[in-house]
Design a protein around this motif. Structure first.
Motif, PDB file in Angstrom:
ATOM      1  N   PRO A  55       0.809  -1.282   0.055  1.00 50.43           N
ATOM      2  CA  PRO A  55       0.221  -0.015   0.147  1.00 50.43           C
ATOM      3  C   PRO A  55       1.072   1.374  -0.091  1.00 50.43           C
ATOM      4  CG  PRO A  55      -1.030  -1.627   1.370  1.00 50.43           C
ATOM      5  CD  PRO A  55       0.352  -2.013   1.145  1.00 50.43           C
ATOM      6  N   ALA A  56       1.871   1.316   0.953  1.00 46.51           N
ATOM      7  CA  ALA A  56       2.646   2.429   0.861  1.00 46.51           C
ATOM      8  C   ALA A  56       3.520   2.567  -0.603  1.00 46.51           C
ATOM      9  CB  ALA A  56       3.805   2.397   2.170  1.00 46.51           C
ATOM     10  N   LEU A  57       4.006   1.816  -1.029  1.00 48.30           N
ATOM     11  CA  LEU A  57       4.646   1.604  -2.446  1.00 48.30           C
ATOM     12  C   LEU A  57       3.863   2.189  -3.563  1.00 48.30           C
ATOM     13  CD1 LEU A  57       6.670  -1.498  -3.968  1.00 48.30           C
ATOM     14  CD2 LEU A  57       4.994  -0.283  -5.273  1.00 48.30           C
ATOM     15  N   LEU A  58       2.444   1.713  -3.426  1.00 47.52           N
ATOM     16  CA  LEU A  58       1.782   2.222  -4.730  1.00 47.52           C
ATOM     17  C   LEU A  58       1.457   3.727  -4.044  1.00 47.52           C
ATOM     18  CD1 LEU A  58      -0.833  -0.661  -4.932  1.00 47.52           C
ATOM     19  CD2 LEU A  58       0.859   0.118  -6.644  1.00 47.52           C
ATOM     20  N   ASP A  59       1.241   4.389  -2.984  1.00 48.45           N
ATOM     21  CA  ASP A  59       1.064   5.460  -2.662  1.00 48.45           C
ATOM     22  C   ASP A  59       2.401   6.404  -2.826  1.00 48.45           C
ATOM     23  OD1 ASP A  59      -1.520   5.946  -1.759  1.00 48.45           O
ATOM     24  OD2 ASP A  59      -0.843   5.842   0.195  1.00 48.45           O
ATOM     25  N   VAL A  60       3.527   5.819  -2.912  1.00 50.14           N
ATOM     26  CA  VAL A  60       4.732   6.512  -3.442  1.00 50.14           C
ATOM     27  C   VAL A  60       4.866   6.662  -4.933  1.00 50.14           C
ATOM     28  CG1 VAL A  60       7.334   6.784  -3.661  1.00 50.14           C
ATOM     29  CG2 VAL A  60       6.181   6.000  -1.212  1.00 50.14           C
ATOM     30  N   LEU A  61       4.380   5.565  -5.664  1.00 47.53           N
ATOM     31  CA  LEU A  61       4.371   5.581  -6.950  1.00 47.53           C
ATOM     32  C   LEU A  61       3.508   6.794  -7.518  1.00 47.53           C
ATOM     33  CD1 LEU A  61       5.155   1.931  -8.154  1.00 47.53           C
ATOM     34  CD2 LEU A  61       6.796   3.704  -7.366  1.00 47.53           C
ATOM     35  N   ALA A  62       2.279   6.739  -6.964  1.00 47.09           N
ATOM     36  CA  ALA A  62       1.344   7.487  -7.434  1.00 47.09           C
ATOM     37  C   ALA A  62       1.881   9.046  -7.071  1.00 47.09           C
ATOM     38  CB  ALA A  62       0.070   7.377  -6.535  1.00 47.09           C
ATOM     39  N   LEU A  63       2.441   9.386  -5.754  1.00 47.42           N
ATOM     40  CA  LEU A  63       2.893  10.578  -5.686  1.00 47.42           C
ATOM     41  C   LEU A  63       3.982  11.148  -6.532  1.00 47.42           C
ATOM     42  CD1 LEU A  63       3.082  13.019  -3.455  1.00 47.42           C
ATOM     43  CD2 LEU A  63       4.780  11.756  -2.450  1.00 47.42           C
ATOM     44  N   HIS A  64       4.648  10.362  -7.156  1.00 43.90           N
ATOM     45  CA  HIS A  64       5.717  10.605  -8.039  1.00 43.90           C
ATOM     46  C   HIS A  64       5.274  10.729  -9.458  1.00 43.90           C
ATOM     47  CE1 HIS A  64       9.338  11.158  -5.601  1.00 43.90           C
ATOM     48  NE2 HIS A  64       8.914  10.248  -4.685  1.00 43.90           N
ATOM     49  N   GLY A  65       4.150  10.161  -9.798  1.00 46.71           N
ATOM     50  CA  GLY A  65       3.553  10.126 -11.063  1.00 46.71           C
ATOM     51  C   GLY A  65       4.205   9.262 -11.851  1.00 46.71           C
ATOM     52  N   VAL A  66       4.391   8.082 -11.307  1.00 50.08           N
ATOM     53  CA  VAL A  66       5.302   6.940 -12.123  1.00 50.08           C
ATOM     54  C   VAL A  66       4.229   6.303 -12.998  1.00 50.08           C
ATOM     55  CG1 VAL A  66       6.384   4.777 -11.881  1.00 50.08           C
ATOM     56  CG2 VAL A  66       6.871   6.421 -10.355  1.00 50.08           C
ATOM     57  N   PRO A  67       4.405   5.953 -14.306  1.00 49.79           N
ATOM     58  CA  PRO A  67       3.401   5.452 -15.241  1.00 49.79           C
ATOM     59  C   PRO A  67       3.232   4.226 -15.255  1.00 49.79           C
ATOM     60  CG  PRO A  67       5.536   6.226 -16.448  1.00 49.79           C
ATOM     61  CD  PRO A  67       5.690   6.501 -14.925  1.00 49.79           C
ATOM     62  N   HIS A  68       2.269   3.475 -15.768  1.00 46.56           N
ATOM     63  CA  HIS A  68       2.164   2.116 -16.069  1.00 46.56           C
ATOM     64  C   HIS A  68       1.816   1.487 -14.730  1.00 46.56           C
ATOM     65  CE1 HIS A  68       3.138   3.502 -19.951  1.00 46.56           C
ATOM     66  NE2 HIS A  68       4.500   3.647 -19.595  1.00 46.56           N
ATOM     67  N   VAL A  69       1.265   1.918 -13.610  1.00 44.60           N
ATOM     68  CA  VAL A  69       1.014   1.485 -12.582  1.00 44.60           C
ATOM     69  C   VAL A  69      -0.451   1.659 -11.936  1.00 44.60           C
ATOM     70  CG1 VAL A  69       3.389   1.077 -11.533  1.00 44.60           C
ATOM     71  CG2 VAL A  69       2.214   3.006 -11.132  1.00 44.60           C
ATOM     72  N   GLN A  70      -0.873   0.508 -11.370  1.00 43.04           N
ATOM     73  CA  GLN A  70      -2.415   0.943 -10.685  1.00 43.04           C
ATOM     74  C   GLN A  70      -2.206   2.177  -9.678  1.00 43.04           C
ATOM     75  OE1 GLN A  70      -3.917  -2.812  -9.608  1.00 43.04           O
ATOM     76  NE2 GLN A  70      -5.575  -2.478 -10.893  1.00 43.04           N
ATOM     77  N   ARG A  71      -3.545   3.033  -9.777  1.00 38.65           N
ATOM     78  CA  ARG A  71      -3.381   4.010  -8.544  1.00 38.65           C
ATOM     79  C   ARG A  71      -4.520   3.719  -7.619  1.00 38.65           C
ATOM     80  NH1 ARG A  71       0.490   5.622 -10.533  1.00 38.65           N
ATOM     81  NH2 ARG A  71       1.078   7.217 -11.779  1.00 38.65           N
ATOM     82  N   PRO A  72      -4.082   3.512  -6.340  1.00 37.37           N
ATOM     83  CA  PRO A  72      -5.136   2.913  -5.404  1.00 37.37           C
ATOM     84  C   PRO A  72      -6.150   3.894  -5.307  1.00 37.37           C
ATOM     85  CG  PRO A  72      -2.741   3.325  -4.607  1.00 37.37           C
ATOM     86  CD  PRO A  72      -2.934   3.819  -5.860  1.00 37.37           C
ATOM     87  N   VAL A  73      -7.396   3.282  -5.085  1.00 38.13           N
ATOM     88  CA  VAL A  73      -8.570   4.033  -4.481  1.00 38.13           C
ATOM     89  C   VAL A  73      -8.544   4.758  -3.279  1.00 38.13           C
ATOM     90  CG1 VAL A  73     -11.073   3.943  -4.202  1.00 38.13           C
ATOM     91  CG2 VAL A  73      -9.890   2.539  -6.289  1.00 38.13           C
ATOM     92  N   ALA A  74      -7.825   3.755  -2.330  1.00 37.37           N
ATOM     93  CA  ALA A  74      -7.437   4.325  -1.093  1.00 37.37           C
ATOM     94  C   ALA A  74      -6.395   3.228  -0.463  1.00 37.37           C
ATOM     95  CB  ALA A  74      -8.515   4.152  -0.069  1.00 37.37           C
ATOM     96  N   ALA A  75      -5.591   3.742   0.272  1.00 39.00           N
ATOM     97  CA  ALA A  75      -4.360   2.795   0.998  1.00 39.00           C
ATOM     98  C   ALA A  75      -4.193   3.245   2.333  1.00 39.00           C
ATOM     99  CB  ALA A  75      -3.263   3.011   0.201  1.00 39.00           C
ATOM    100  N   ALA A  76      -4.074   2.507   3.296  1.00 38.08           N
ATOM    101  CA  ALA A  76      -3.858   2.819   4.725  1.00 38.08           C
ATOM    102  C   ALA A  76      -3.175   1.569   5.586  1.00 38.08           C
ATOM    103  CB  ALA A  76      -5.135   3.082   5.549  1.00 38.08           C
ATOM    104  N   GLY A  77      -1.975   1.897   5.868  1.00 40.28           N
ATOM    105  CA  GLY A  77      -1.229   0.480   6.707  1.00 40.28           C
ATOM    106  C   GLY A  77      -1.414  -0.697   6.070  1.00 40.28           C
ATOM    107  N   ARG A  78      -1.986  -1.754   6.155  1.00 36.30           N
ATOM    108  CA  ARG A  78      -1.521  -3.097   5.599  1.00 36.30           C
ATOM    109  C   ARG A  78      -2.742  -3.364   4.394  1.00 36.30           C
ATOM    110  NH1 ARG A  78      -3.052  -7.216   8.115  1.00 36.30           N
ATOM    111  NH2 ARG A  78      -4.359  -6.081  10.028  1.00 36.30           N
ATOM    112  N   HIS A  79      -3.615  -2.197   4.293  1.00 35.49           N
ATOM    113  CA  HIS A  79      -4.670  -2.465   3.527  1.00 35.49           C
ATOM    114  C   HIS A  79      -4.712  -1.534   2.283  1.00 35.49           C
ATOM    115  CE1 HIS A  79      -5.835  -4.260   7.115  1.00 35.49           C
ATOM    116  NE2 HIS A  79      -6.539  -3.213   7.638  1.00 35.49           N
TER     117      HIS A  79
END
Length: 300
Positions: A55-79
């Protein structure tokens, strides 16, 4: 809060009605549910502490605008709550063609993640296997899972030092990239539960074995921006070093899963770290053979 209650709460806050929740996969190291809503299906994933960096990984990639990865609808802790990515590449009629696009996109993901996002990923808790760190991690893994093979540690250290001299780079390494972990739509890799921060070419260990024909070639051509890059002997040497060191990533991933899962981990999987290390022993022989062949290095 458990994963399903968390997802219901998040969606309720957004005014989204949950029509149903169905568990679709349960493994010792993660569980996935389909969450049906009036706006379409979402997928909820959770993992035990110790293997829950996705979850944290996907948030970081979204924050940096990394292409070709899913954007989480929501992320928190282990979920993490994700959109429906659609069919996977393994089941596609044009599997081999789509896989080439996945590998091209993956090279672009890695370039977009290096270096700033990679540093943020380490801070976010993604396992650190940067080349200066990797030999120490390898020594600990060998001591635990195959102490009789401790002689490979100096060879691993030499390989990591050489790779860092020939092609120093730190980025996101998927850890388990294959045709079952990529979506057809958008040719997007997913399932980052085995990811680490390391040299990009460690990913070619699994992608080269469990992908589809031509994938490594497409990746290297995109990575270097040069047709035929995979045919260069120097590139082949670097890939050989990296894919051998990639075994360390696989062993660490299995160790983390075993430790986090406890008694939930099936007995049949508990030998995976040792089995991977045994392939590493064979791989180190391959490195010595390549050195003996006198392949030209990139030292200039």
């Amino acid at each position: 809060m458990d994963a399903v209650a968390w997802a219901r709460s998040v969606l309720a806050e957004r005014g989204t009605d949950v029509l149903g929740v169905e568990e679709v996969r349960r493994r010792a190291w993660s569980t996935i549910w389909r969450v049906s809503t009036a706006d379409g299906d979402l997928f909820l994933k959770t993992a035990p502490d110790g293997v829950a960096a996705e979850p944290a990984l996907l948030d970081v990639l979204a924050l940096h605008g990394v292409p070709h990865v899913q954007r989480p609808v929501a992320a928190a802790g282990r979920h993490v709550l994700l959109p429906d990515g659609g069919p996977i590449v393994r089941l596609a009629a044009d599997r081999d063609t789509v896989w080439l696009d996945v590998m091209r996109h993956y090279a672009e993901v890695q370039w977009a993640t290096e270096p700033a996002a990679a540093a943020d990923l380490v801070v976010a808790g993604v396992p650190d296997l940067r080349l200066p760190v990797l030999p120490g991690v390898a020594a600990e893994l060998v001591a635990r899972w195959a102490p009789e093979h401790r002689g490979i540690v100096p060879l691993l250290t030499d390989a990591a030092v050489e790779l860092d001299e020939l092609m120093p780079m730190t980025t996101l390494e998927h850890g388990d990239l294959h045709v079952g972990n990529a979506f057809v739509r958008g040719a997007v890799p997913f399932d980052w539960g085995d990811a680490c921060v390391s040299h990009p070419f460690l990913s070619l260990l699994v992608a080269g074995r469990d992908g589809a024909p031509g994938g490594v070639e497409a990746y290297l051509e995109t990575f270097f921006g040069e047709p035929g890059a995979a045919d260069d002997p120097d590139v082949q040497h670097i890939v050989g070093l990296a894919t051998t060191l990639g075994v360390v990533s696989r062993v660490l991933s299995w160790q983390r899963a075993i430790d986090a899962s406890g008694d939930e981990m099936p007995e049949s999987y508990r030998s995976a770290p040792r089995e991977w290390l045994e392939t590493l022993v064979e791989g180190m022989t391959g490195i010595e053979d390549r050195r003996s062949a006198g392949l030209e290095s990139w030292r200039g």
